[in-house]
Design a protein around this motif. Structure first.
Motif, PDB file in Angstrom:
ATOM      1  N   THR A 127       0.832  -1.206   0.000  1.00 37.65           N
ATOM      2  CA  THR A 127       0.000   0.000   0.000  1.00 37.65           C
ATOM      3  C   THR A 127       0.866   1.255   0.000  1.00 37.65           C
ATOM      4  O   THR A 127       0.341   2.371   0.007  1.00 37.65           O
ATOM      5  N   SER A 128       2.196   1.094   0.003  1.00 31.67           N
ATOM      6  CA  SER A 128       3.087   2.248   0.164  1.00 31.67           C
ATOM      7  C   SER A 128       4.462   1.917  -0.413  1.00 31.67           C
ATOM      8  O   SER A 128       4.769   0.743  -0.667  1.00 31.67           O
ATOM      9  N   ASN A 140       7.800  -8.195   0.981  1.00 34.42           N
ATOM     10  CA  ASN A 140       8.279  -6.823   1.076  1.00 34.42           C
ATOM     11  C   ASN A 140       7.908  -6.130   2.393  1.00 34.42           C
ATOM     12  O   ASN A 140       8.618  -5.217   2.819  1.00 34.42           O
ATOM     13  N   TYR A 143      16.564  -4.990  13.009  1.00 35.69           N
ATOM     14  CA  TYR A 143      16.418  -4.882  11.547  1.00 35.69           C
ATOM     15  C   TYR A 143      17.560  -5.605  10.844  1.00 35.69           C
ATOM     16  O   TYR A 143      17.355  -6.372   9.899  1.00 35.69           O
ATOM     17  N   VAL A 192      15.954   4.477   0.253  1.00 37.43           N
ATOM     18  CA  VAL A 192      14.852   4.798  -0.657  1.00 37.43           C
ATOM     19  C   VAL A 192      13.945   5.751   0.118  1.00 37.43           C
ATOM     20  O   VAL A 192      13.616   5.469   1.283  1.00 37.43           O
ATOM     21  N   THR A 241      11.009   6.650   1.347  1.00 36.29           N
ATOM     22  CA  THR A 241       9.634   6.192   1.594  1.00 36.29           C
ATOM     23  C   THR A 241       9.267   6.648   3.007  1.00 36.29           C
ATOM     24  O   THR A 241      10.138   7.144   3.747  1.00 36.29           O
TER      25      THR A 241
HETATM   26  P1  NAD Z   1       6.890   1.763   3.862  1.00 36.40           P
HETATM   27  O1  NAD Z   1       6.712   2.099   5.295  1.00 36.40           O
HETATM   28  O2  NAD Z   1       6.662   2.798   2.810  1.00 36.40           O
HETATM   29  O3  NAD Z   1       5.979   0.505   3.466  1.00 36.40           O
HETATM   30  C1  NAD Z   1       5.864  -0.600   4.293  1.00 36.40           C
HETATM   31  C2  NAD Z   1       4.651  -1.391   3.869  1.00 36.40           C
HETATM   32  O4  NAD Z   1       4.519  -2.509   4.750  1.00 36.40           O
HETATM   33  C3  NAD Z   1       3.348  -0.591   3.976  1.00 36.40           C
HETATM   34  O5  NAD Z   1       2.468  -0.975   2.933  1.00 36.40           O
HETATM   35  C4  NAD Z   1       2.792  -1.046   5.324  1.00 36.40           C
HETATM   36  O6  NAD Z   1       1.378  -0.895   5.441  1.00 36.40           O
HETATM   37  C5  NAD Z   1       3.211  -2.495   5.298  1.00 36.40           C
HETATM   38  N1  NAD Z   1       3.237  -3.119   6.606  1.00 36.40           N
HETATM   39  C6  NAD Z   1       3.892  -2.726   7.734  1.00 36.40           C
HETATM   40  N2  NAD Z   1       3.630  -3.572   8.736  1.00 36.40           N
HETATM   41  C7  NAD Z   1       2.801  -4.523   8.227  1.00 36.40           C
HETATM   42  C8  NAD Z   1       2.180  -5.663   8.780  1.00 36.40           C
HETATM   43  N3  NAD Z   1       2.328  -6.013  10.066  1.00 36.40           N
HETATM   44  N4  NAD Z   1       1.386  -6.402   7.979  1.00 36.40           N
HETATM   45  C9  NAD Z   1       1.183  -6.055   6.675  1.00 36.40           C
HETATM   46  N5  NAD Z   1       1.755  -4.985   6.110  1.00 36.40           N
HETATM   47  C10 NAD Z   1       2.547  -4.230   6.890  1.00 36.40           C
HETATM   48  O7  NAD Z   1       8.359   1.164   3.774  1.00 36.40           O
HETATM   49  P2  NAD Z   1       9.338   0.860   2.540  1.00 36.40           P
HETATM   50  O8  NAD Z   1      10.509   1.726   2.731  1.00 36.40           O
HETATM   51  O9  NAD Z   1       8.618   0.856   1.251  1.00 36.40           O
HETATM   52  O10 NAD Z   1       9.796  -0.611   2.931  1.00 36.40           O
HETATM   53  C11 NAD Z   1       9.426  -1.769   2.209  1.00 36.40           C
HETATM   54  C12 NAD Z   1      10.470  -2.847   2.425  1.00 36.40           C
HETATM   55  O11 NAD Z   1      11.715  -2.401   1.884  1.00 36.40           O
HETATM   56  C13 NAD Z   1      10.736  -3.162   3.902  1.00 36.40           C
HETATM   57  O12 NAD Z   1      10.931  -4.552   4.054  1.00 36.40           O
HETATM   58  C14 NAD Z   1      12.017  -2.403   4.183  1.00 36.40           C
HETATM   59  O13 NAD Z   1      12.743  -2.991   5.223  1.00 36.40           O
HETATM   60  C15 NAD Z   1      12.727  -2.543   2.859  1.00 36.40           C
HETATM   61  N6  NAD Z   1      13.779  -1.549   2.637  1.00 36.40           N
HETATM   62  C16 NAD Z   1      13.501  -0.220   2.646  1.00 36.40           C
HETATM   63  C17 NAD Z   1      14.538   0.678   2.417  1.00 36.40           C
HETATM   64  C18 NAD Z   1      14.325   2.158   2.394  1.00 36.40           C
HETATM   65  O14 NAD Z   1      15.323   2.898   2.342  1.00 36.40           O
HETATM   66  N7  NAD Z   1      13.101   2.659   2.404  1.00 36.40           N
HETATM   67  C19 NAD Z   1      15.836   0.217   2.198  1.00 36.40           C
HETATM   68  C20 NAD Z   1      16.078  -1.157   2.198  1.00 36.40           C
HETATM   69  C21 NAD Z   1      15.033  -2.027   2.412  1.00 36.40           C
END
Ligand code: NAD
Length: 256
Positions: free
Chosen positions: A13-14, A86, A151, A184, A186
């Protein structure tokens, strides 16, 4: 390229999950979205690409919710062909102050959920003779940063899990890989930008610059669109022999 396939992207969703969902939908894949917050907006964005879109609100920390989501995918879409693990959360604190309930939540959502989706979705992929599993790990699956013990542990675990399942499926038509993004921009990272701005009493733009300068040599955020393009490649026939990899897209973070 992916017409007729069904992708489940957890936490879509995000942010990164939504970027990957849109990229797969542009290739013709039907999409099952999951995650909290606004659902109708992301659903409409995916549906506008002309594919079938569904949603399941499973809380990825709960194995029984995950089982219900996979059952929904089987009943409404005939199974999952592309599984993108994800969903993820972050919490930043020194280990001696790390709340145990945050540790448990991070391990459950960022690591154990991938075990549950994989064990439930893999048999259908093997039976139908095609599958892709993409685990969204992180640079923190390869290297550490202070104050992110849960993490880093979860993401290193996810990379290890990826390798083990890739070996188990090595002679099958199902490939299993991890993607390791650097920063990223976000909502997950904006919280860390906000904390830095507050701590160092600087503007939002300056906080972003400092955050990148600390770790990411390109000084540019990786984008959800770029990660979507990598996911599409890993789903292509050309990536058939890419197996058990932890593929970085991190602006050089792990090159140093
Ligand atoms: P985000 O906060 O934008 O999105 C996270 C998503 O996970 C959202 O849709 C949220 O509703 C969902 N979510 C959270 N808890 C949940 C639960 N208990 N059940 C179902 N859905 C749940 O974050 P993002 O930055 O897009 O992160 C996505 C993935 O990428 C994560 O695994 C994060 O660790 C990884 N990541 C992010 C970055 C970054 O810099 N943003 C870097 C490396 C890895």
């Amino acid at each position: 390229m992916l017409k007729g396939k069904t992708a489940l992207v957890t936490g879509s969703t995000s942010g990164i999950g939504l970027g990957i969902a849109l990229a797969l939908a542009r290739q013709g894949a039907n999409l099952i979205l999951n995650g909290f917050g606004d659902v109708e907006g992301p659903k409409a964005e995916v549906a506008a690409l002309g594919v079938k879109v569904g949603y399941h609100g499973a809380d990825m920390s709960k194995p029984s919710d995950i089982a219900a989501m996979v059952a929904y995918a089987d009943a409404e879409f005939g199974g999952i062909d592309i599984l993108v693990n994800n969903a993820g959360i972050q919490h930043v604190a020194p280990v001696q102050d790390f709340p145990p309930e945050k540790w448990d939540a991070i391990i459950a959502i960022n690591l154990s959920s991938a075990f549950h989706t994989t064990r439930l979705a893999l048999p259908g992929m093997l039976q139908r003779g095609w599958g892709r599993i993409l685990n969204i790990a992180s640079v923190h699956g390869l290297v550490a940063s202070a104050q992110k013990s849960a993490y880093v542990a979860a993401k290193h675990g996810l990379v290890g899990f990826t390798k083990a399942v890739a070996l188990e499926t090595a002679t099958s038509p199902v490939t299993v890989n991890a993607i390791c993004p650097g920063w990223v921009l976000t909502p997950l990272v904006q919280k860390q930008v906000d904390a830095l701005a507050e701590r160092e009493q600087v503007s939002n733009d300056e906080a972003k610059r400092r955050l990148l300068a600390e770790k990411q040599p390109s000084l540019q955020f990786t984008t959800p669109d770029e990660l979507g393009a990598l996911a599409v490649f890993l789903c292509s026939d050309a990536a058939f022999n890419v197996r058990g990899q932890a593929w970085s897209m991190d602006g050089g973070w792990t090159a140093v």
